[in-house]
Design a protein around this motif. Structure first.
Motif, short mmCIF file in Angstrom:
data_model
loop_
_atom_site.label_atom_id
_atom_site.label_comp_id
_atom_site.label_asym_id
_atom_site.label_seq_id
_atom_site.Cartn_x
_atom_site.Cartn_y
_atom_site.Cartn_z
N PRO A 312 0.82 -1.20 0.00
CA PRO A 312 0.00 0.00 0.00
C PRO A 312 0.86 1.26 0.00
CG PRO A 312 -0.83 -1.57 1.58
CD PRO A 312 0.48 -2.10 1.11
N GLY A 313 0.48 2.21 -0.84
CA GLY A 313 1.22 3.46 -0.92
C GLY A 313 2.36 3.43 -1.90
N ALA A 314 2.78 2.24 -2.34
CA ALA A 314 3.86 2.15 -3.32
C ALA A 314 3.32 2.46 -4.71
CB ALA A 314 4.48 0.76 -3.29
N PRO A 315 4.14 3.07 -5.57
CA PRO A 315 3.67 3.36 -6.92
C PRO A 315 3.26 2.08 -7.63
CG PRO A 315 5.77 4.46 -6.47
CD PRO A 315 5.52 3.52 -5.33
N SER A 316 2.15 2.15 -8.35
CA SER A 316 1.66 0.97 -9.05
C SER A 316 1.47 1.20 -10.54
CB SER A 316 0.33 0.51 -8.45
OG SER A 316 -0.63 1.55 -8.51
N GLU A 317 1.70 2.43 -11.00
CA GLU A 317 1.51 2.71 -12.40
C GLU A 317 2.67 2.15 -13.21
OE1 GLU A 317 1.48 4.91 -10.04
OE2 GLU A 317 -0.55 5.72 -9.95
N PRO A 318 2.39 1.66 -14.43
CA PRO A 318 3.47 1.17 -15.28
C PRO A 318 4.34 2.32 -15.76
CG PRO A 318 1.41 1.18 -16.49
CD PRO A 318 1.08 1.52 -15.06
N LEU A 319 5.52 1.97 -16.28
CA LEU A 319 6.43 2.97 -16.81
C LEU A 319 5.73 3.78 -17.90
CD1 LEU A 319 9.38 4.03 -16.89
CD2 LEU A 319 9.79 2.37 -18.72
N TYR A 331 13.89 12.32 -15.29
CA TYR A 331 15.35 12.13 -15.26
C TYR A 331 15.66 10.70 -15.71
CZ TYR A 331 15.37 16.39 -12.44
OH TYR A 331 15.20 17.68 -11.99
N VAL A 332 16.64 10.58 -16.59
CA VAL A 332 16.99 9.28 -17.15
C VAL A 332 18.51 9.09 -17.07
CG1 VAL A 332 16.93 7.79 -19.19
CG2 VAL A 332 15.03 9.35 -18.72
N PRO A 420 10.48 10.44 -3.34
CA PRO A 420 9.54 11.51 -3.70
C PRO A 420 9.28 11.51 -5.21
CG PRO A 420 11.71 12.43 -3.33
CD PRO A 420 11.82 10.97 -3.02
N GLY A 421 8.64 10.48 -5.68
CA GLY A 421 8.36 10.36 -7.11
C GLY A 421 8.21 8.89 -7.46
N GLN A 422 8.38 8.59 -8.73
CA GLN A 422 8.28 7.22 -9.22
C GLN A 422 9.57 6.86 -9.94
OE1 GLN A 422 4.45 8.27 -11.25
NE2 GLN A 422 3.86 6.25 -10.55
N ALA A 423 10.00 5.61 -9.76
CA ALA A 423 11.29 5.20 -10.33
C ALA A 423 11.19 3.81 -10.94
CB ALA A 423 12.37 5.24 -9.25
N TRP A 424 11.91 3.61 -12.02
CA TRP A 424 11.98 2.31 -12.69
C TRP A 424 13.43 2.01 -13.06
CZ3 TRP A 424 8.24 5.91 -13.45
CH2 TRP A 424 6.91 5.50 -13.31
N LEU A 425 13.72 0.73 -13.20
CA LEU A 425 15.03 0.29 -13.67
C LEU A 425 14.81 -0.76 -14.75
CD1 LEU A 425 18.13 0.36 -13.37
CD2 LEU A 425 17.91 -1.47 -11.66
N GLU A 426 15.33 -0.51 -15.94
CA GLU A 426 15.21 -1.43 -17.06
C GLU A 426 16.56 -2.06 -17.37
OE1 GLU A 426 11.59 0.05 -19.99
OE2 GLU A 426 13.66 0.50 -20.51
N LEU A 427 16.56 -3.36 -17.57
CA LEU A 427 17.75 -4.10 -17.97
C LEU A 427 17.42 -4.85 -19.25
CD1 LEU A 427 17.51 -3.97 -14.68
CD2 LEU A 427 19.44 -5.52 -14.72
N ARG A 428 18.15 -4.56 -20.33
CA ARG A 428 17.86 -5.14 -21.64
C ARG A 428 19.06 -5.93 -22.16
NH1 ARG A 428 13.43 -3.21 -24.52
NH2 ARG A 428 12.28 -1.50 -23.49
N GLN A 441 21.09 -0.55 -19.93
CA GLN A 441 20.50 -0.32 -18.61
C GLN A 441 19.95 1.11 -18.57
OE1 GLN A 441 22.75 -1.74 -15.03
NE2 GLN A 441 22.86 0.45 -14.59
N ARG A 442 18.73 1.25 -18.10
CA ARG A 442 18.11 2.58 -18.04
C ARG A 442 17.39 2.76 -16.72
NH1 ARG A 442 13.28 5.33 -21.60
NH2 ARG A 442 12.21 3.39 -21.06
N ALA A 443 17.75 3.80 -15.98
CA ALA A 443 17.04 4.20 -14.76
C ALA A 443 16.21 5.42 -15.09
CB ALA A 443 18.03 4.51 -13.64
N VAL A 444 14.93 5.38 -14.71
CA VAL A 444 14.00 6.47 -15.00
C VAL A 444 13.40 6.96 -13.69
CG1 VAL A 444 11.87 7.13 -16.19
CG2 VAL A 444 13.44 5.51 -17.26
N PHE A 445 13.38 8.28 -13.51
CA PHE A 445 12.80 8.85 -12.29
C PHE A 445 11.88 10.01 -12.67
CE2 PHE A 445 13.04 11.83 -8.60
CZ PHE A 445 12.40 11.01 -7.67
N VAL A 446 10.63 9.92 -12.23
CA VAL A 446 9.65 10.99 -12.44
C VAL A 446 9.45 11.67 -11.09
CG1 VAL A 446 7.32 11.56 -13.18
CG2 VAL A 446 8.54 9.65 -14.26
#
Length: 487
Positions: A312-319, A331-332, A420-428, A441-446
């Motif tokens: 609960p409270g954790a971001p759940s929206e997809p990238l 920020y990428v 304070p935002g949403q973050a993702w880490l992609e490994l391809r 490798q891509r780190a994304v921060f909104v």
């Protein structure tokens, strides 16, 4: 029987579904995120419906005989009100659809006692179903012992990590634990019980042993082959303080530990065992249940884990896709490297990341980030992973959630740590330009507000060390094993 299982992505629901199928029942799963069931081995054998127990359930209930209700808002704000409304909505929809039975797993509790908010809510949900126009079997269990359960993980880590155990007063309360396999046996058995008025009631379920929590820890140590644990009584250690202690010592975060510990303040022992007349069979003793759970953990054969449920409270929206970023700040950090390893070998390293293997760079930095997250109420880095080699969409991976897996190509993780935002880490992984493979490798921060921008500014100087080190070390690890295999 045609069964509807709510909570199929959770710890018990994910184990109940294949057992219902094995008994010949037809199963429909009601889940908020169907993609979380995409990779489970039984996905093709069930019908999956997107929905929520607080929403319209007409379609989900259509042609259903038995509803298995295995959801609760353990650590959300105002959870009691949410659970009550969800139960009332489910019961009303089941009655309209002509459902013949609701099966619910609640919590074992003492009579005429002031219950913890968690236990009181579980009791209230059971009462909602028993008062409804649909017959209900309400099973009531105390501590469930099984690989991957939150209760077992709390017990395991407290015992294994603390040779000298600081024990509050509540560890001397009596508990009647039950093995997860017996809970599942009762849930499956309740599905096909005769539809008689005498089955519309609560049933206490428990194992053959009644122990204090302290005895459970000491006997766990014996079964696990640990040296004898010393006990340091601290009567003033309240349940609230105990949950902070559990948060620091175990992978179970305070938000989940607190309601579990509050329930242990009460003595939870079966008052009757009538269920055994309807569903006969010998229940597993405590020592055997611990032994079975530890075997599953050591063999990396844990079917489901407590951390599989969303936080609960954790971001759940997809990238977000690029057009959604227009006009906003994103920020990428992107990095890549060519390797001599085959794409298959590189993917093995990528999919095996996290847990015991770590994150391939600056372990101290990752550990500190995990500790800081736990201190502010986050999940921290110690949730680990269910399987050391394979990842499924929806699983927890340390303080990430697996958002997407394209086997051999892409692993996308969504951050569930406090940021304070949403973050993702992609490994391809891709084929190399001149043989071998390419790692991207891509780190994304909104960011969210000024705090989000400041957060990125603070952590940016460390990205070269942390993310740069990840790229190098993941590529090197893949090449090392690639060369070893060739030789």
């Amino acid at each position: 029987m045609r069964c509807l299982v709510t909570g199929a992505t959770g710890y018990l629901g994910g184990r109940l579904v294949p057992r219902l199928l094995a008994e010949g029942h037809r199963v429909r799963c009601l889940v908020r995120s169907p993609e979380k069931l995409r990779d489970v081995p039984w996905a093709a054998d069930v019908e999956i419906v997107r929905g929520d127990v607080l929403q319209d359930l007409g379609e989900a209930m259509k042609d259903i005989d038995v509803v298995h209700y295995l959801v609760h808002s353990l650590n959300s704000k105002d959870f009691a009100n949410a659970d009550r409304k969800a139960a009332e909505n489910t019961a009303a929809a089941a009655e309209r659809a002509g459902v013949r039975r609701i099966v619910y797993l609640g919590g074992l509790h003492p009579e005429n006692a002031e219950l913890s908010p968690h236990l009181a809510s579980r009791k209230e949900v059971g009462e909602v179903f028993l008062r409804s126009g649909v017959p209900a079997v309400v099973l009531q269990a105390a501590v469930i012992i099984g690989s991957g359960s939150a209760s077992f993980e709390m017990l395991r880590y407290l015992t294994e990590r603390l040779p000298v155990m600081v024990t509050p007063r509540w560890v001397h309360n009596r508990i009647q634990p039950i093995a997860v396999r017996d809970v599942l046996r009762y849930l499956v058995g309740a599905t096909a019980l005769d539809f008689e008025p005498e089955t519309n009631r609560t049933f206490d379920i428990g194992g053959p042993d009644v122990l204090t929590y302290l005895q459970m820890m000491l006997r766990y140590a014996q079964v696990a082959g640990l040296p004898r644990r010393r006990v340091l009584p601290v009567p003033l250690l309240t349940p609230g303080l105990s949950s902070h202690w559990v948060n620091l010592v175990t992978p179970v975060p305070k938000s989940i530990a607190a309601p579990l510990i509050e329930s242990l303040v009460h003595e939870v022992v079966c008052r009757e065992d009538d269920v055994r007349e309807l569903l006969p069979g010998e229940n597993v003793g405590y020592d055997k249940a611990v032994e079975l759970a530890l075997t599953k953990v050591r063999d990396a054969d844990v079917e489901t884990r407590w951390s599989g449920a969303s936080v609960p409270g954790a971001p759940s929206e997809p990238l977000p896709t690029d057009p959604d970023w227009t006009g906003g700040s994103v920020y990428v950090d992107e990095r890549g490297r060519e390797t001599r390893a085959s794409p298959e070998r590189l993917w093995e390293v990528v999919e095996g990341i996290g847990g015991e293997r770590g994150w391939y760079s600056f372990p101290l930095a990752w550990a500190i980030r995990g500790w800081l997250d736990r201190l502010v109420g986050g999940v921290g880095l110690r949730r680990g992973r269910r399987d050391p080699h394979r990842l499924h969409v929806g699983e927890a991976l340390d303080f990430w959630r697996v958002e997407e897996v394209e086997r051999g190509r892409l692993l996308r993780l969504r951050a569930e740590m406090k940021v304070p935002g949403q973050a993702w880490l992609e490994l391809r992984v891709a084929d190399g330009r001149q043989g071998g493979s390419t790692y991207r490798q891509r780190a994304v921060f909104v960011p969210k507000g000024l705090a989000g921008h400041l957060y990125w500014a603070v952590v940016w100087p460390f990205h070269g060390i942390v993310f740069g080190g990840m790229v190098r070390n993941i590529a090197n690890e893949a090449e090392l094993h690639n060369n070893f295999r060739k030789s």
